[in-house]
Design an enzyme around this catalytic site. Structure first.
Site, PDB file in Angstrom:
ATOM      1  N   GLU A  12       0.886  -1.169   0.000  1.00  0.00           N
ATOM      2  CA  GLU A  12       0.000   0.000   0.000  1.00  0.00           C
ATOM      3  C   GLU A  12       0.916   1.208   0.000  1.00  0.00           C
ATOM      4  O   GLU A  12       1.565   1.499   1.000  1.00  0.00           O
ATOM      5  CB  GLU A  12      -0.921  -0.012   1.219  1.00  0.00           C
ATOM      6  N   CYS A  62      -2.853   8.252   3.577  1.00  0.00           N
ATOM      7  CA  CYS A  62      -2.711   7.927   2.156  1.00  0.00           C
ATOM      8  C   CYS A  62      -3.981   8.225   1.364  1.00  0.00           C
ATOM      9  O   CYS A  62      -3.915   8.510   0.167  1.00  0.00           O
ATOM     10  CB  CYS A  62      -2.344   6.452   1.993  1.00  0.00           C
TER      11      CYS A  62
END
Length: 450
Positions: free
Chosen positions: A228, A261
């Site tokens: 990720e 994020c």
């Protein structure tokens, strides 16, 4: 070789608050060996037996919420309310996966070949190395550790070098509930992380930057990797956006000081409502005060990177909210909520993941142009659409290249829903029952009858 301890800094004050061990080859080798020895016993438990132990770990997180809060705040500087919410979510994840693993399904099985019977077993991979960042120390560890443990693996976690505190406590509670070395922590710097990735682990789960993720992928070879790697989320605001749009975007952008994020980053609006959108976002962001509503940036490097991007942004319009810091916080890594507009297309504030309390605003000729702008960066993690027209909303949510798309909201997540990136944002799935398969491998068993 023994490395000097890492100095830990309180991001609220900028002052040293302690130190943490800096793991090297012998530390990694010892931890991997212990985790390897623990795999047999942990994997041998039935899903039900593992579930009871993971459920008890969730209980301990909740029972010691005050200790976790103090440790998370020391490393991140987040407001108490943010930390308490994240501790609750971390406990929920361990409890969710404890029971999700008991409801696992397998591919088709039965008499698929004449005279034979077949079935599929889901088996753990072995020792999982989880390298997690400093922005959500406990919660990001739970995202990785909970499904990996529920699937029957042992896990070695390497926390961000500035935020080891809460994971040390988690490892202690895990030893009490899961058994020794089932979940262990190795602290250190980036070199420690590389040593862990290079070690004799069976899988790497990494959350971090694109550059570091590419390095992890190269080092992993043929071992399984889940990545990720961050985002640069587009936000399409149409002229008929709901009245709550701007306040909601400001709140989402400044949550954790924008160090997420999936945070809203690049607001894209049509020419007809561009100026109104810039004005409304500026007013909404001015209501969000660093020191009162959200915390500081995490460390000196991150603060310097943020300042570099802002200085090079080339914005003709810059609206920045004041700070509301307290006594003794003058040297902390505080940055005010900010809106940048009238930017050149190659502005680093648009092309890079800023990771701070900042929104940019861009103007599009029409919806197709808005989509082109949304897809003009390599990251594809999350996005949102703001409009009262349900048809437009569903169409755009479907056409946006992102692993997660929201309509008239942003950063709304729960354990039941998958989260994962595309393109430069990585590959693999966090959250939901789908994440269990990140940490399992199927084995087909076929027996001849008669």
């Amino acid at each position: 070789m023994t490395a000097a301890p890492i100095q830990l800094v309180d991001p609220r004050t900028g002052h040293v608050r302690g130190e943490s061990p800096n793991g090297r080859e012998h530390d990694i080798a010892r931890a991997v060996d212990a985790a390897r020895k623990a795999t047999g016993g942990w994997a041998a438990y039935t899903p039900r037996e593992r579930a009871y132990r993971l459920d008890r770990l969730a209980d301990l997180i909740e029972e010691h919420a005050e200790q976790y809060t103090a440790r998370e705040q020391a490393g991140t500087g987040k407001p108490r309310a943010e930390v308490m919410q994240e501790i609750g979510e971390a406990a929920d994840l361990f409890r969710f996966y404890a029971w999700a693993a008991r409801t696992a399904t397998a591919p088709a099985a039965g008499g698929l070949k004449a005279g034979h019977e077949s079935w599929v077993r889901w088996e753990p991979i072995g020792v999982v190395a989880a390298v997690v960042p400093w922005n959500y120390p406990l919660m990001m560890a739970a995202w990785r550790c909970a499904p990996a443990l529920a699937a029957g693996n042992t896990v070695l976690v390497k926390p961000g070098e500035s935020t080891p505190d809460s994971l040390d406590l988690l490892a202690s509670h895990a030893a009490d509930t899961l058994g020794p070395d089932v979940l262990a922590v190795v602290t250190g710097d980036r070199h420690t992380g590389r040593l862990l990735v290079d070690s004799d682990v069976d899988m790497i789960a990494f959350t971090g930057s694109n550059t570091a993720g590419a390095d992890v992928q190269a080092r992993a070879g043929i071992r399984r990797v889940s990545l990720e790697l961050g985002g640069n989320s587009p936000v399409i605001v149409l002229p008929d956006a709901p009245a709550h749009t701007y306040a909601d975007l400001a709140a989402a952008c400044t949550y954790n000081a924008g160090q997420s994020c999936a945070v809203p980053a690049r607001v894209i609006t049509l020419e007809e409502n561009y100026r109104d959108t810039v004005q409304a976002l500026g007013e909404a962001m001015a209501e969000r005060l660093a020191g009162r509503d959200f915390g500081p940036l995490n460390n000196a490097d991150q603060a310097a990177r943020y300042d570099r991007i802002v200085a090079a942004a080339g914005a003709d319009r810059d609206v920045t909210a004041p700070l509301a810091t307290g006594p003794g916080e003058e040297d902390g890594y505080w940055r005010g909520a900010r809106v940048l507009a009238d930017l050149p297309d190659d502005s680093p504030a648009l092309t890079e993941e800023v990771f701070g309390p900042l929104l940019t605003v861009q103007s599009a000729r029409d919806i197709e142009h808005a989509l082109d702008i949304a897809h003009s960066v390599p990251q594809a993690l999350a996005a949102s659409v703001w409009t009262q027209n349900l048809g437009h909303a569903l169409d755009l949510a479907g056409r946006l290249d992102a692993g997660e798309a929201w309509v008239n909201c942003h950063l709304v997540q729960t354990a039941e829903l998958p989260h994962g990136g595309r393109g430069a944002s990585g590959q693999g799935t966090d959250l939901s029952v789908l994440a269990l398969h990140e940490y399992q491998r199927p084995k087909t068993v076929t027996i001849r009858l008669g």
